[in-house]
Design an enzyme around this catalytic site. Sequence first.
Site, mmCIF file in Angstrom:
data_model
loop_
_atom_site.group_PDB
_atom_site.id
_atom_site.type_symbol
_atom_site.label_atom_id
_atom_site.label_comp_id
_atom_site.label_asym_id
_atom_site.label_seq_id
_atom_site.Cartn_x
_atom_site.Cartn_y
_atom_site.Cartn_z
ATOM 1 N N PRO A 1 36.474 35.989 34.672
ATOM 2 C CA PRO A 1 35.330 35.882 35.606
ATOM 3 C C PRO A 1 35.057 34.638 36.626
ATOM 4 O O PRO A 1 34.559 34.860 37.338
ATOM 5 C CB PRO A 1 33.892 35.904 34.621
ATOM 6 N N GLU B 1 36.683 34.983 24.172
ATOM 7 C CA GLU B 1 36.779 33.631 23.506
ATOM 8 C C GLU B 1 37.060 32.509 24.336
ATOM 9 O O GLU B 1 36.879 31.529 24.139
ATOM 10 C CB GLU B 1 37.581 33.670 22.299
ATOM 11 N N ASP C 1 41.003 54.783 53.690
ATOM 12 C CA ASP C 1 40.299 54.287 52.596
ATOM 13 C C ASP C 1 39.378 53.353 53.156
ATOM 14 O O ASP C 1 39.571 52.455 53.905
ATOM 15 C CB ASP C 1 41.054 53.570 51.677
HETATM 16 N N1 ADE Z 1 36.717 38.970 32.194
HETATM 17 C C1 ADE Z 1 35.209 39.014 31.772
HETATM 18 N N2 ADE Z 1 34.750 39.487 32.963
HETATM 19 C C2 ADE Z 1 35.642 39.731 33.920
HETATM 20 C C3 ADE Z 1 35.504 39.876 35.294
HETATM 21 N N3 ADE Z 1 34.384 39.995 35.927
HETATM 22 N N4 ADE Z 1 36.970 39.918 35.984
HETATM 23 C C4 ADE Z 1 38.094 39.887 35.415
HETATM 24 N N5 ADE Z 1 38.080 39.322 34.250
HETATM 25 C C5 ADE Z 1 37.015 39.405 33.306
#
Ligand code: ADE
Length: 243
Positions: free
Chosen positions: A86, A113, A164
């Site tokens: 993330p 983790e 697209d």
């Molecule tokens: N792992 C946890 N959340 C994620 C996200 N938003 N994008 C990529 N990998 C992740």
Amino acid sequence: MTIKILTLFPEMFQPFLATSIIKRALEKNLINIEVIDLRQYSNDKHNHVDDTPYGGGKGMVIKVDVVKRALDANSSQMTKVLLTSPRGKTYKQNMANQLAKEEEILILCGHYEGFDERVLNYVDEEISIGDYVLTGGELAAMVIADSITRLQKGVLATGSFEDDSFQTGLLEYPQYTRPTIFEGMSVPSVLQNGNHEEIRKYRLYESLKLTYLRRPDLLVNYKLTKEEEKMLEKIKNESLQNE
Ligand code: ADE
């Protein structure tokens, strides 16, 4: 092209690889997708891949030596190594377009983790699929693999991704099929009259309108043609009148 996916949960990928367009692309060898179990690179007899964090705290951390052994065994100089996380760069269609040209990519699936930070020395790019947190990177890896697979030659009918959303820089125009009238809702008459130039203009106008109303950020870097500039003026005036 080959996509390798390094994960602690290889079973999550079975339905993804065995369904619809991805399944067909694999059968026709238009893409090669290999799912690799990270756990096989553990070097202890209990197959541990993680350990407690330095400095204390909850949870466990995936070990750098395990990841490095897995990468050494499954990548080469030409492999583009991605980590799903993330905190990575937000994944966009232009990144899919670039990755689709690579010979080989390896996606290391992030884990709630977390990895030992030193893993980043072996990663070319950290990628997030959006501003939300998943339990693991497997869904993100599927999103990336799916978006790259559909761009490989022969996977979709020719011409089917040129219009697209995002590929043109605008959101896609609305589509209709039979019945012509359903519960009082009609298919726009312009689509029924067979005039290709009018249909082209209608679709371009609707694309611009949707993009202006829902994703104005996409228009910031979009180079408008003269025709599109005029259309956008009209769209702006109409939306002012509707306020
Ligand atoms: N792992 C946890 N959340 C994620 C996200 N938003 N994008 C990529 N990998 C992740």
